[in-house]
Design a protein around this motif. Sequence first.
Motif, short mmCIF file in Angstrom:
data_model
loop_
_atom_site.label_atom_id
_atom_site.label_comp_id
_atom_site.label_asym_id
_atom_site.label_seq_id
_atom_site.Cartn_x
_atom_site.Cartn_y
_atom_site.Cartn_z
N ASP A 1 -1.56 9.23 4.79
CA ASP A 1 -2.09 9.38 6.14
C ASP A 1 -3.36 10.21 6.13
OD1 ASP A 1 0.16 7.99 6.99
OD2 ASP A 1 1.30 9.83 7.38
N GLU B 1 0.81 -1.21 0.00
CA GLU B 1 0.00 0.00 0.00
C GLU B 1 0.85 1.27 0.00
OE1 GLU B 1 -3.23 -0.25 -0.30
OE2 GLU B 1 -3.34 -2.42 -0.01
N GLU B 2 0.35 2.26 -0.76
CA GLU B 2 0.97 3.59 -0.77
C GLU B 2 -0.02 4.66 -0.35
OE1 GLU B 2 2.53 4.03 -4.75
OE2 GLU B 2 4.46 3.19 -4.15
N LEU C 1 -0.80 5.38 8.39
CA LEU C 1 -0.84 4.00 7.94
C LEU C 1 0.47 3.32 8.30
CD1 LEU C 1 -2.56 1.93 6.35
CD2 LEU C 1 -1.36 2.67 4.29
N SER C 2 0.44 2.45 9.31
CA SER C 2 1.68 1.87 9.84
C SER C 2 2.00 0.51 9.24
CB SER C 2 1.60 1.74 11.36
OG SER C 2 0.55 0.88 11.73
N THR C 3 0.99 -0.30 8.97
CA THR C 3 1.19 -1.62 8.37
C THR C 3 0.71 -1.55 6.94
OG1 THR C 3 0.87 -2.69 10.50
CG2 THR C 3 0.71 -4.08 8.54
N ALA C 4 1.64 -1.46 5.99
CA ALA C 4 1.26 -1.17 4.61
C ALA C 4 1.45 -2.34 3.67
CB ALA C 4 2.07 0.02 4.10
N THR C 5 1.73 -3.53 4.20
CA THR C 5 1.81 -4.72 3.37
C THR C 5 0.65 -5.64 3.74
OG1 THR C 5 4.21 -4.61 3.23
CG2 THR C 5 3.18 -6.71 2.69
N GLY D 1 -4.41 -2.59 5.61
CA GLY D 1 -3.38 -2.27 6.60
C GLY D 1 -3.98 -1.68 7.86
N TYR E 1 -4.15 1.62 10.61
CA TYR E 1 -3.93 3.03 10.91
C TYR E 1 -3.70 3.20 12.42
CZ TYR E 1 -5.06 5.08 6.38
OH TYR E 1 -5.03 5.46 5.06
N ALA F 1 -1.66 1.32 -4.57
CA ALA F 1 -0.89 0.15 -4.16
C ALA F 1 -0.29 -0.56 -5.36
CB ALA F 1 -1.76 -0.82 -3.38
#
Length: 213
Positions: free
Chosen positions: A43, A39-40, A55-59, A86, A88, A204
């Motif tokens: 915030d 993910e891209e 957004l802390s967990t982006a996979t 993901g 937040y 993403a």
Amino acid sequence: MTRSVRSLGLPLALALLLLGGTVVPSQAQIGVSAGLNFEEAGDIKNAAGNTDAALSTATGYHFGLSFEFGTDRFRLRPGILFRNVGTYDLSPDAGAQDATREFDVSVIEIPLDLRMKALPIPYVNPYIMAGPMVALPRSEGDFSDATRDWSLSGNVGAGLSLSISSVKVQPEVRYQFGLTNYISDSFTVGSETINPADSPEFSAFSARLTFMF
């Protein structure tokens, strides 16, 4: 916030339109798809430009069903997939002391890909693809009203279609770019109301493997 049937009318109508085409019998196949998404999405920021949630967990991952039909050169591929986007993390400055500080976002995706064979190579067919996608984003618990009812994106990508007996194996890479936002204009977490000034769109890269039968 209770989601109304009327607010879901457009995406559900699009879903029926996209999936309804699968009754076309010309070389029709059904398959399973799964992969990873990177993910891209940005915030959630307030009017002062500060971050309310990052957004802390982006996979994430995705899986679901795909359908394919058409000619040897051009094929349509609608589908329906579940996607984990993901997590937040809510900023301490956002308040909401009596609520959890994290929330997960997931999506039901309804893509419609147009796949075009790039080179006439037997058994190994390179292709490019593009198409729209309707997304139905969701978040649970204290953040159940943080996401919109639906969002619209576009997809582009490339892959290979490998023929193994009656099965087609399709590894591919994709890029999704958001056309509309997926975070609500205003949502309440605990006793705090958050009004994002900069709402992110889905964006993403993904790697996907599909088996068509």
